[in-house]
Design a protein around this motif. Structure first.
Motif, short mmCIF file in Angstrom:
data_model
loop_
_atom_site.label_atom_id
_atom_site.label_comp_id
_atom_site.label_asym_id
_atom_site.label_seq_id
_atom_site.Cartn_x
_atom_site.Cartn_y
_atom_site.Cartn_z
N ALA A 208 0.83 -1.20 0.00
CA ALA A 208 0.00 0.00 0.00
C ALA A 208 0.86 1.25 0.00
O ALA A 208 0.58 2.23 -0.70
N GLY A 209 1.94 1.23 0.79
CA GLY A 209 2.84 2.37 0.85
C GLY A 209 3.53 2.63 -0.48
O GLY A 209 3.68 3.78 -0.91
N LEU A 211 2.41 1.83 -3.48
CA LEU A 211 1.43 2.37 -4.42
C LEU A 211 1.09 3.82 -4.09
O LEU A 211 0.94 4.66 -4.99
N LEU A 212 0.99 4.12 -2.79
CA LEU A 212 0.67 5.47 -2.35
C LEU A 212 1.74 6.46 -2.78
O LEU A 212 1.46 7.61 -3.11
N PHE A 213 2.98 6.01 -2.81
CA PHE A 213 4.09 6.87 -3.24
C PHE A 213 4.20 6.91 -4.76
O PHE A 213 4.35 7.99 -5.35
#
Length: 233
Positions: A208-209, A211-213
């Motif tokens: 998730a991190g 993809l978030l970045f």
């Protein structure tokens, strides 16, 4: 070692190209006698970064295991933040980067100004590299040092070849290529940094991190190129 190499190569290449542009522009405006002040500023910036980086990495390695995890997580998130800043900066450039540097040189055509400009150019990149390096304190010191040193040496060699062969280089294209590579590196750092604080949710949080970045970074970094491409269709 690979991430240390890529990051040090990118930072080293940017610093070397900036110094190269300053020196080339001084020759162009017949002020070659000021070149030594550019070299002095660059060497001072590099020395301070090396001393500070070695001390900082050594101290970070001596932290207790629990503290080391937290410190490494903070450094990873900070490093990913610097990469995000680089992505936004390049994405928002509307002018040729070399022209921007030349304008700064034109405003600093005295010994103190040029020394300060070259010092800041090298020191800034070295500071970013030090943060990137300290985000990798869990790795072997020899591996990190070898990756960083080889990246810097090859970056300097690349810059020398570019200017010696008088290649007309569009720095925006160079930084675009490295920007895309660094987005992947930054995404990995951001995801791993979050995991350092929440180890129980390791795999899903890291994904998730990342993809978030990565997703907003690619959008900001490539939106101008995509809009130009879509207009041609």
């Amino acid at each position: 070692m690979l991430s240390s190499f890529l990051l040090s190569y990118r930072e080293g290449l940017e610093a070397a190209l900036v110094i190269g542009i300053i020196l080339a522009y001084l020759i162009q405006i017949n002020r070659k006698e000021l070149s030594r002040f550019v070299y002095i500023g660059a060497v001072l910036g590099a020395l301070i970064n090396i001393i500070g980086g070695v001390i900082g990495f050594k101290e970070a390695k001596e932290l207790e295991e629990a503290s080391e995890e937290v410190f490494e997580g903070i450094m990873m998130l900070t490093a990913s933040g610097l990469i995000a800043y680089f992505v936004v900066w390049i994405g928002n450039q509307s002018r040729n980067i070399s022209q921007s540097i030349k304008e700064k040189v034109s405003k600093s055509t005295n010994s103190a100004g040029l020394m300060t400009l070259s010092f800041i150019s090298v020191f800034r990149e070295g500071l970013e590299l030090a943060i990137f390096t300290m985000s990798n304190i869990g790795a072997k010191s020899t591996s990190v040092a070898l990756g960083s040193m080889s990246g810097i040496v090859i970056a300097i060699a690349t810059a020398v070849v570019i200017f010696k062969t008088a290649v007309k280089l569009n720095l925006k294209i160079v930084f675009k290529v490295f920007g895309i590579v660094l987005i992947f590196v930054g995404a990995e750092m951001f995801g791993e940094g979050l995991v350092k604080f929440f180890p129980s949710a390791e795999e899903p949080l890291e994904t998730a991190g990342m993809l978030l970045f990565a997703l907003p970074s690619f959008y900001v970094f490539l939106k101008s190129d995509l809009s130009k491409y879509l207009k041609k269709i």
